[in-house]
Design a protein around this motif. Structure first.
Motif, short mmCIF file in Angstrom:
data_model
loop_
_atom_site.label_atom_id
_atom_site.label_comp_id
_atom_site.label_asym_id
_atom_site.label_seq_id
_atom_site.Cartn_x
_atom_site.Cartn_y
_atom_site.Cartn_z
N LEU A 100 0.85 -1.32 -0.10
CA LEU A 100 -0.12 -0.02 0.09
C LEU A 100 0.91 1.12 -0.07
CD1 LEU A 100 -2.66 -1.27 2.52
CD2 LEU A 100 -3.16 -0.64 0.04
N LEU A 101 2.06 1.23 0.46
CA LEU A 101 3.20 2.47 0.64
C LEU A 101 3.66 2.27 -0.93
CD1 LEU A 101 3.75 2.42 4.18
CD2 LEU A 101 3.04 4.24 2.91
N GLY A 102 3.54 1.49 -1.76
CA GLY A 102 4.44 1.42 -2.97
C GLY A 102 5.72 1.05 -2.75
N MET A 103 6.07 0.04 -1.76
CA MET A 103 7.23 -0.44 -1.71
C MET A 103 7.45 -1.76 -2.34
SD MET A 103 7.52 0.59 2.49
CE MET A 103 8.82 0.12 2.84
N ASN A 104 6.46 -2.29 -2.91
CA ASN A 104 6.44 -3.58 -3.44
C ASN A 104 6.46 -3.39 -5.17
OD1 ASN A 104 5.80 -6.31 -4.68
ND2 ASN A 104 5.16 -6.94 -2.73
N LYS A 105 7.58 -3.58 -5.61
CA LYS A 105 7.69 -3.43 -7.06
C LYS A 105 6.96 -4.19 -8.09
CE LYS A 105 12.30 -1.61 -6.92
NZ LYS A 105 13.60 -1.63 -7.63
N GLY A 106 6.06 -5.37 -7.45
CA GLY A 106 5.03 -6.22 -8.05
C GLY A 106 3.89 -5.54 -8.38
N TYR A 107 3.43 -4.04 -7.70
CA TYR A 107 2.32 -3.36 -7.85
C TYR A 107 2.58 -1.93 -8.43
CZ TYR A 107 0.06 -6.93 -5.04
OH TYR A 107 -0.12 -8.16 -4.23
N ILE A 108 1.62 -1.79 -9.33
CA ILE A 108 1.67 -0.41 -9.87
C ILE A 108 0.91 0.70 -8.80
CG2 ILE A 108 1.10 1.08 -11.86
CD1 ILE A 108 0.80 -1.52 -13.38
N PRO A 109 1.68 1.64 -8.17
CA PRO A 109 1.21 2.39 -7.52
C PRO A 109 0.46 3.76 -8.13
CG PRO A 109 3.49 3.21 -7.67
CD PRO A 109 3.21 1.92 -8.64
N ILE A 110 -0.36 4.50 -7.17
CA ILE A 110 -0.97 5.85 -7.67
C ILE A 110 0.06 6.69 -7.34
CG2 ILE A 110 -2.96 7.46 -7.27
CD1 ILE A 110 -4.62 4.83 -6.62
N GLY A 122 0.99 9.90 1.71
CA GLY A 122 -0.23 9.66 1.10
C GLY A 122 -1.18 9.06 1.83
N VAL A 123 -1.13 7.81 1.53
CA VAL A 123 -2.13 6.66 2.25
C VAL A 123 -1.89 6.73 3.73
CG1 VAL A 123 -0.75 4.70 1.85
CG2 VAL A 123 -2.97 4.31 2.21
N ASP A 124 -0.75 6.88 4.26
CA ASP A 124 -0.39 6.78 5.68
C ASP A 124 -1.31 7.88 6.44
OD1 ASP A 124 1.69 7.89 4.10
OD2 ASP A 124 2.23 8.64 6.40
N LEU A 125 -1.27 9.30 5.94
CA LEU A 125 -1.86 10.05 6.51
C LEU A 125 -3.33 9.98 6.74
CD1 LEU A 125 0.13 13.26 4.99
CD2 LEU A 125 0.31 12.05 7.06
N ALA A 126 -4.12 9.33 5.53
CA ALA A 126 -5.38 9.16 5.55
C ALA A 126 -5.90 8.08 6.58
CB ALA A 126 -5.80 8.66 4.23
N VAL A 127 -5.03 7.12 6.75
CA VAL A 127 -5.35 6.14 7.88
C VAL A 127 -4.98 6.83 9.24
CG1 VAL A 127 -4.37 3.90 9.06
CG2 VAL A 127 -4.53 4.11 6.36
N ALA A 128 -4.02 7.46 9.38
CA ALA A 128 -3.70 8.63 10.48
C ALA A 128 -5.04 9.30 10.90
CB ALA A 128 -2.67 9.11 10.45
N LYS A 129 -5.60 9.98 9.77
CA LYS A 129 -6.91 10.88 10.02
C LYS A 129 -7.75 9.67 10.58
CE LYS A 129 -9.53 14.15 8.08
NZ LYS A 129 -9.70 15.09 6.68
N GLU A 130 -8.22 8.87 9.64
CA GLU A 130 -9.25 7.87 10.07
C GLU A 130 -9.48 7.38 11.49
OE1 GLU A 130 -13.11 6.41 9.47
OE2 GLU A 130 -11.87 7.40 7.86
N PHE A 131 -8.08 6.84 12.03
CA PHE A 131 -8.22 6.12 13.07
C PHE A 131 -7.43 6.99 14.31
CE2 PHE A 131 -8.23 2.71 10.18
CZ PHE A 131 -9.44 2.28 10.27
N ASN A 132 -7.36 8.30 14.14
CA ASN A 132 -6.74 9.31 15.16
C ASN A 132 -5.26 8.85 15.53
OD1 ASN A 132 -6.80 11.76 16.51
ND2 ASN A 132 -7.89 10.60 18.24
N LYS A 165 -1.41 9.28 15.95
CA LYS A 165 -0.75 10.58 16.17
C LYS A 165 0.88 10.05 16.31
CE LYS A 165 -4.16 13.37 18.36
NZ LYS A 165 -4.30 13.91 17.09
N ASP A 166 1.68 10.74 15.48
CA ASP A 166 3.05 10.63 15.72
C ASP A 166 3.63 9.12 15.47
OD1 ASP A 166 3.60 13.59 16.42
OD2 ASP A 166 2.90 12.98 18.55
N CYS A 167 3.27 8.66 14.09
CA CYS A 167 3.79 7.34 13.94
C CYS A 167 4.27 7.26 12.49
CB CYS A 167 2.29 6.49 13.88
SG CYS A 167 2.34 4.90 13.55
N PRO A 168 5.42 6.46 12.31
CA PRO A 168 6.01 6.39 10.93
C PRO A 168 5.19 5.75 10.04
CG PRO A 168 7.48 5.54 12.76
CD PRO A 168 5.80 5.75 13.38
N PRO A 169 5.20 6.16 8.60
CA PRO A 169 4.27 5.77 7.60
C PRO A 169 4.13 4.18 7.76
CG PRO A 169 5.81 7.41 6.67
CD PRO A 169 6.31 6.91 8.21
#
Length: 279
Positions: free
Chosen positions: A185-195, A203-213, A215-219
């Protein structure tokens, strides 16, 4: 024109050389309900007279337009899928939901430039974008995200039920599966095409952080925590309820709803909230 309604799914066209409209369906009862509720002048249903639509009938354009106007007048629900489930059953609602999920790709089918930088579309670019959107390993394809989540949870259930693993080994296996999905999901697997701009830190990590509140967490850890919400609070809990005797149709329906919501989350779309209108 495709029409998804609470009483049926229809494809409406005008055949060459004909004045009337042809209303096609995959289920003959859909045409019966349409005729009974809105279109009394719809002709008798003809079966197996076409290609991929086994049932069809004809009606005048005027009668059809009046029926559509009445359908619009009759809308009194805030959530279409829930109304479909009430009127036509949860099986039909689940199929419609699958179509809805596929259509999510429309908003993610191309890595569009900022509006000020956009150029006129060209055939080559459109074809390439559409081809990318259909790929099973494109993270803008909802089927790809849905499959990723289902495979992760299935492997997690296997680990939990593996009698050869002790608690420590089970937890280690769960953490590995969680991390592998998060890396995709963080685009770190070359077998997948990222957005571009989404499947990456910030990107996606900030959306997850906002959804579940969160804070101060590495991606990577943040996305893992989002996946854990799906696993612990939804799928594992449903598996326990199923083991305790909850009817299979209840747990499976709730699991489908959970996968749908988390597919939205990891594609950057808002998750449904109780009491809010369906989009």
């Amino acid at each position: 024109m495709w029409l998804f309604t609470t009483l049926g799914f229809f494809s409406v066209v005008q055949k060459p050389g004909e004045m009337q409209l042809t209303v096609r369906a995959r289920v003959d009862a859909d045409l019966d309900r349409l005729r009974e509720r809105y279109l009394p002048t719809l002709s008798a249903t003809v079966a197996n007279a076409g290609t991929d639509y086994p049932f069809r009938a004809r009606v005048s354009r005027k009668a059809f337009s009046e029926a559509m106007a009445q359908m619009a007048e009759d809308i009194d629900y805030s959530n279409f899928k829930d109304e479909v489930a009430r009127v036509s059953g949860r099986g039909r609602a689940h199929i419609y939901s699958g179509v809805w999920t596929q259509l999510l790709a429309l908003s993610k089918c191309a890595d569009a430039p900022a509006s000020s930088d956009r150029t006129e579309p060209n055939d080559v670019g459109l074809v390439a974008a559409f081809a990318t959107a259909q790929k099973d390993n494109y993270l803008g394809n909802p089927t790809c995200i849905d499959s990723l989540l289902r495979v992760m949870c299935a492997k997690m259930l296997d680990a939990v039920h593996d009698e050869e693993l002790d608690n420590q080994a089970t937890n280690e296996r769960l953490n590995v599966l969680e991390r592998e999905a998060a890396e995709v999901l963080l685009g770190m697997n070359k077998g997948y095409i990222p957005i571009i701009g989404w499947n990456q830190p910030g990107g996606v990590d900030l959306a997850v952080a906002k959804e579940f509140n969160i804070k101060d967490c590495p991606p990577l850890q943040c996305v893992c925590l989002g996946l854990r919400e799906l696993w612990l609070k939804e799928i594992l809990e449903l598996a326990k309820q199923e083991a305790n005797g909850m009817p299979l149709e209840n747990t499976r329906w709730q699991a489908e709803a959970a996968f749908e919501q988390f597919t939205k989350l990891f594609m950057g779309l808002p998750m449904d909230k109780p009491g809010l209108e369906d989009e």
